[in-house]
Motif scaffolding. Structure first.
Motif, short mmCIF file in Angstrom:
data_model
loop_
_atom_site.label_atom_id
_atom_site.label_comp_id
_atom_site.label_asym_id
_atom_site.label_seq_id
_atom_site.Cartn_x
_atom_site.Cartn_y
_atom_site.Cartn_z
N VAL A 61 23.68 73.32 54.32
CA VAL A 61 22.74 74.08 53.50
C VAL A 61 23.43 75.32 52.92
O VAL A 61 23.32 75.61 51.73
N ALA A 65 24.10 76.07 48.97
CA ALA A 65 23.58 77.29 48.34
C ALA A 65 24.71 78.02 47.61
O ALA A 65 24.53 78.46 46.47
N ILE A 78 17.83 81.72 45.62
CA ILE A 78 17.72 80.37 46.19
C ILE A 78 16.63 80.39 47.26
O ILE A 78 16.60 81.29 48.10
N ILE A 80 15.30 78.27 50.47
CA ILE A 80 15.62 77.24 51.46
C ILE A 80 14.27 76.87 52.07
O ILE A 80 13.59 77.73 52.62
N VAL A 99 17.10 72.88 48.96
CA VAL A 99 17.88 74.02 48.51
C VAL A 99 17.54 74.16 47.02
O VAL A 99 17.99 73.35 46.20
#
Length: 137
Positions: A61, A65, A78, A80, A99
């Motif tokens: 992740v 990103a 961003i 999550i 994401v």
């Protein structure tokens, strides 16, 4: 659906794949570049995975990103997001992490429930913390 993607039975636009993990574009993206990070091993909920798989998931992740921030797509922030269970809006019964690249005014948002503006008193927070702490071990 994700197991079919992992096995090659269904198509996906991959950004990353290895023996344990996948990252591919969401077919219903919030914004251009919206990725899903998915362990190959099928489990419905996050707590059903071992620590190694969860560690690898969150490492990927972070890598995704950073890739979104540096690839040239418009990215000002961003999100999550994990929808872990039906009540949390999980619509694919295979744990995955969204994401989502964000720009100001892109139209995506969160709606807070009534009363959100009035935080609970410290004794209530402490009572909830105690309840959760007892389950941590």
């Amino acid at each position: 659906m994700f197991c079919e993607i992992a096995s090659g039975e269904s198509p996906a636009s991959f950004v990353y794949k290895d023996e344990a993990m996948l990252a591919f574009l969401d077919i219903q993206p919030v914004n251009r570049g919206h990725l899903l990070v998915v362990p190959r091993a099928h489990r419905t909920l996050m707590h059903e995975y071992d620590d190694v798989t969860l560690h690898r998931t969150w490492q990927l992740v972070g890598r995704m990103a950073m890739a979104l921030r540096t690839c040239g797509l418009p990215v000002e922030g961003i999100n999550i997001l994990v929808a872990d269970g039906e009540a949390a809006f999980q619509d694919v019964p295979h744990f995955h992490v969204h994401v989502i690249p964000r720009t100001s005014g892109d139209g995506f948002g969160l709606t807070f429930p009534p009363g959100y503006e009035s935080p609970p008193a410290r004794p209530e927070l402490d009572a909830v913390a105690s309840t959760v702490r007892s389950a941590v071990g």
